[in-house]
Design an enzyme around this catalytic site. Structure first.
Site, PDB file in Angstrom:
ATOM      1  N   ARG A 353      59.320  63.966   6.963  1.00  0.00           N
ATOM      2  CA  ARG A 353      60.060  63.951   8.606  1.00  0.00           C
ATOM      3  C   ARG A 353      58.722  63.489   9.424  1.00  0.00           C
ATOM      4  NH1 ARG A 353      64.789  67.450   8.944  1.00  0.00           N
ATOM      5  NH2 ARG A 353      65.914  66.374   7.141  1.00  0.00           N
ATOM      6  N   GLU A 355      57.608  64.256  12.349  1.00  0.00           N
ATOM      7  CA  GLU A 355      57.795  64.980  13.658  1.00  0.00           C
ATOM      8  C   GLU A 355      56.705  65.408  13.860  1.00  0.00           C
ATOM      9  OE1 GLU A 355      60.315  68.089  12.108  1.00  0.00           O
ATOM     10  OE2 GLU A 355      62.201  67.030  12.760  1.00  0.00           O
ATOM     11  N   ARG A 361      57.327  76.637  11.276  1.00  0.00           N
ATOM     12  CA  ARG A 361      58.431  76.294  10.270  1.00  0.00           C
ATOM     13  C   ARG A 361      58.754  75.001  10.122  1.00  0.00           C
ATOM     14  NH1 ARG A 361      63.894  77.792  13.310  1.00  0.00           N
ATOM     15  NH2 ARG A 361      63.647  76.649  15.280  1.00  0.00           N
ATOM     16  N   HIS A 362      57.814  74.240  10.422  1.00  0.00           N
ATOM     17  CA  HIS A 362      58.167  72.587  10.207  1.00  0.00           C
ATOM     18  C   HIS A 362      56.704  71.994   9.788  1.00  0.00           C
ATOM     19  CE1 HIS A 362      61.064  73.042  13.466  1.00  0.00           C
ATOM     20  NE2 HIS A 362      61.448  72.226  12.997  1.00  0.00           N
ATOM     21  N   GLU A 504      67.036  79.458  11.084  1.00  0.00           N
ATOM     22  CA  GLU A 504      67.842  78.365  10.419  1.00  0.00           C
ATOM     23  C   GLU A 504      67.217  77.856   9.159  1.00  0.00           C
ATOM     24  OE1 GLU A 504      68.561  74.509  12.027  1.00  0.00           O
ATOM     25  OE2 GLU A 504      68.522  73.695  10.234  1.00  0.00           O
ATOM     26  N   SER A 507      71.620  73.504   6.915  1.00  0.00           N
ATOM     27  CA  SER A 507      72.523  72.958   8.057  1.00  0.00           C
ATOM     28  C   SER A 507      73.487  71.777   7.417  1.00  0.00           C
ATOM     29  CB  SER A 507      71.579  72.126   9.038  1.00  0.00           C
ATOM     30  OG  SER A 507      72.122  71.866  10.007  1.00  0.00           O
ATOM     31  N   ARG A 555      61.315  76.868   3.519  1.00  0.00           N
ATOM     32  CA  ARG A 555      61.784  78.016   4.653  1.00  0.00           C
ATOM     33  C   ARG A 555      62.695  79.122   4.121  1.00  0.00           C
ATOM     34  NH1 ARG A 555      64.380  75.565  10.128  1.00  0.00           N
ATOM     35  NH2 ARG A 555      62.580  74.224  10.273  1.00  0.00           N
TER      36      ARG A 555
END
Ligand code: ATP
Length: 581
Positions: A353, A355, A361-362, A504, A507, A555
């Site tokens: 990712r 991001e 948490r990322h 979370e 998903s 996670r």
């Protein structure tokens, strides 16, 4: 930055500095006097001990017969039952301490197990003094082999995991020595978080007090030069607090970037060994459960030709004369596998990712656990499989990994996860009501931020006594274009998230398997249908109703263990600022 030279002129020194200088000089004089009294060092010919200790060759000679085969015993298997046995043990030197002449204690470590080795020179020459001296000089973290007698001890050894026995070496060999100064000590990296927290708090308080005392001193100096006594009192207070602050630093507080920069040393701590044992168990139990439910494991490409899901969160890589992308999920491929009649599939693999989120948490690369399955009647079939997958895994870890959980708890204390036999499923509108009742200003179609998710976690824990729950029927707006709309209200989707401790970690949704509807949704969301032709074609050739979910492995492990940062559960984490080691 230019460094100011420290003054050595006694006339320029403050009283405190002068005292320090005197103490240093006294200590140096005492060391010199002691050295002068020591007998001259004898040069010992170590070659005559080559049958007892030394360095192992890089490559050992082939065995001539089976009797030469050494049988190594794992450190955690060394118990009083083996009293009197002679064993081979390999481990790292965790600690080494010379206790007077002719005696040395070594703590030998293997993952989280430790045992004491007591080398004591004897008159018969079985253990010569030269061997004890040689052992005491081996650098911590070196790997050694010892052939030793297991000996029951009278009093429990508190500092090692094997408390009832110690090893008396017969021979000892360096297998791999440490050549460089270690950037951090495993002992320091293992200090319980509770002790570090208490130390951090104490230091903050002392800093506050010291700041105030210095300000007071400054005011006295500026305001009233005549008040000599008051100034002296204030100076004493500052000196005392400075000293107290120094003394309050009992533990080396190794920060996260030092740990990650030197990850191979950091990973040697007992807690890290246990964390990655739990991570491995998590995927093993996931596999076990999914295979028992007729899933097959698949492997989809990580190099893809299109930025598949239409997001900007993809890394482009050079692919000969054109661009390729690193897959941001196996989403389309696992659905295509369903279209190819594989019925139930899962994949455990890397997900990328692009991001720039700098959060606990990322990461930019993580391990995705993805599942996809045919739906026969209702998409809650997917929720049932996933909910059972988690409760099965939680229960198995509790049952089979209690020692590892305890080891992690010692360094990073956590409350064991609570979950119910039947996992609560709450609708999105219900959780918005819960938050609104708690005073949060949020609309029914708004996305939750991290703080709201955590708050919800606390509310649900109080209400249901569970850390593990599912939120269902998310607003369509905030879900991907391929999510199936809820038949009763198209503003919502047949889409859910799963949470542990208010965060979370999974998903998923029922997916659209109708090609016209899928094409329409893609256009509405700005995805150009020709760029996902292969994916859409899957449904033109007929594909069953299906759904699935994506889980972030790191996670799950982080949340299960109540850890505060996902980097603790990634062996070599990748984030916007870290590509090494
Ligand atoms: P988030 O809202 O936390 O950013 P997401 O909704 O983008 O996650 P999905 O794309 O649905 O997440 O991915 C499924 C799961 O993958 C998430 O529940 C999470 O466990 C994990 N995950 C997603 N993004 C990351 C990331 N950047 N780093 C680590 N794990 C992630």
């Amino acid at each position: 930055m230019e460094r100011r030279e420290e003054s050595t002129d006694p006339a320029k020194l403050s009283k405190k500095e002068l005292n320090k200088l005197k103490a240093r000089e006294k200590k140096a004089a005492a060391i010199a006097a002691k050295k002068a009294q020591e007998p001259p060092q004898q040069v010992v010919d170590l070659s005559k001990y080559s049958h007892l200790f030394g360095t192992r060759p890089l490559v050992e000679a082939p065995l001539k017969n089976s009797q030469e085969r050494r049988v190594y015993v794992a450190i955690d298997q060394l118990t009083a039952k083996l009293h009197g046995s002679k064993v081979w043990v390999r481990g790292r030197i965790h600690r080494v301490r010379k206790a007077g002449s002719g005696m040395c204690f070594i703590t030998l470590r293997q993952r989280w197990a430790t045992v004491q080795v007591l080398a004591q020179a004897d008159e018969e020459g079985n253990v010569p003094l030269a061997m004890v001296n040689w052992l005491s000089k081996i650098k911590p973290e070196s790997i050694i082999d010892v052939y030793a007698t297991v000996s029951r001890v009278q009093e429990k050894i508190e500092s090692t995991s094997q408390q009832d026995v110690e090893l008396k070496p017969i021979t000892a060999w360096v297998v791999s020595g440490v050549r460089q100064t270690l950037p951090l000590r495993v002992q320091d990296a293992s200090i319980p978080e509770s002790l570090l927290e208490a130390q951090r708090r104490e230091l903050v308080e002392l800093d506050e007090k010291l700041k105030k005392a210095r300000e007071q001193l400054e005011q006295l100096k500026v305001g009233s030069p005549s008040e000599e006594e008051a100034i002296q009192r204030a100076q004493k207070e500052v000196d005392l607090l400075t000293d107290t602050k120094g003394r309050a630093v009992k533990y080396v507080d190794v920060d996260q970037s030092t740990r990650l920069d030197n990850r191979i040393i950091d990973l040697r701590t007992a807690a890290n060994q246990a964390i990655f044992a739990i991570q491995s168990a998590t995927t093993a139990f996931f596999r076990e459960y999914l295979i028992s439910q007729s899933f097959i494991e698949i492997h989809t490409p990580k190099l893809v030709g299109e930025a598949s899901e239409g997001g900007a969160e993809v890394f482009a890589v050079k692919y000969f004369e054109r661009n390729a992308y690193l897959a941001q999920s196996p989403q389309f491929y696992k659905q295509m596998a369903i279209g190819a009649d594989f019925d139930r599939v899962f994949e455990i693999g890397p997900v990328f990712r692009a991001e720039r989120s700098d959060t606990p948490r990322h990461m930019t690369e993580f391990t995705g656990v993805d599942i996809e399955m045919q739906i026969y009647q209702h998409y809650h079939e997917v929720l049932t499989v996933l909910s059972n997958l988690f409760t099965y895994t939680f229960a198995k870890i509790e049952k089979h990994f209690a020692p590892e959980l305890e080891i992690i708890n010692q360094q990073y204390p956590f409350r064991p996860i609570k979950y119910l036999e039947e996992t609560p499923i709450l609708k999105y509108v219900e959780i918005i009501d819960l938050l609104r009742d708690a005073g949060v200003d949020i609309g029914y179609f708004d996305d939750l931020n991290a703080a709201q998710e955590r708050m919800l976690g606390e509310i649900i824990y109080r209400k249901y006594q569970t850390d593990f729950y599912i939120i269902d029927k998310f607003p369509s707006q905030i879900r991907p274009f391929y999510s199936m709309a809820c038949p009763e209200d198209p503003n919502y989707a047949n889409a859910y998230d799963m949470f542990i401790r208010g965060e979370e970690m999974c998903s998923g949704a029922q997916r659209i398997h109708d090609p016209e509807m899928l094409t329409q949704r893609a256009i509405e969301r700005g995805v150009d249908p020709p760029t996902i032709k292969n994916y859409i074609d899957t449904f033109c050739y007929g594909a069953p109703p299906h759904g699935g979910g994506g889980i972030g492995l790191e996670r799950v492990v982080m949340l299960y263990l109540g850890l505060n940062n996902i980097r603790k559960t990634a062996m070599f984490p990748r984030d916007p600022y870290r590509l090494l080691p």
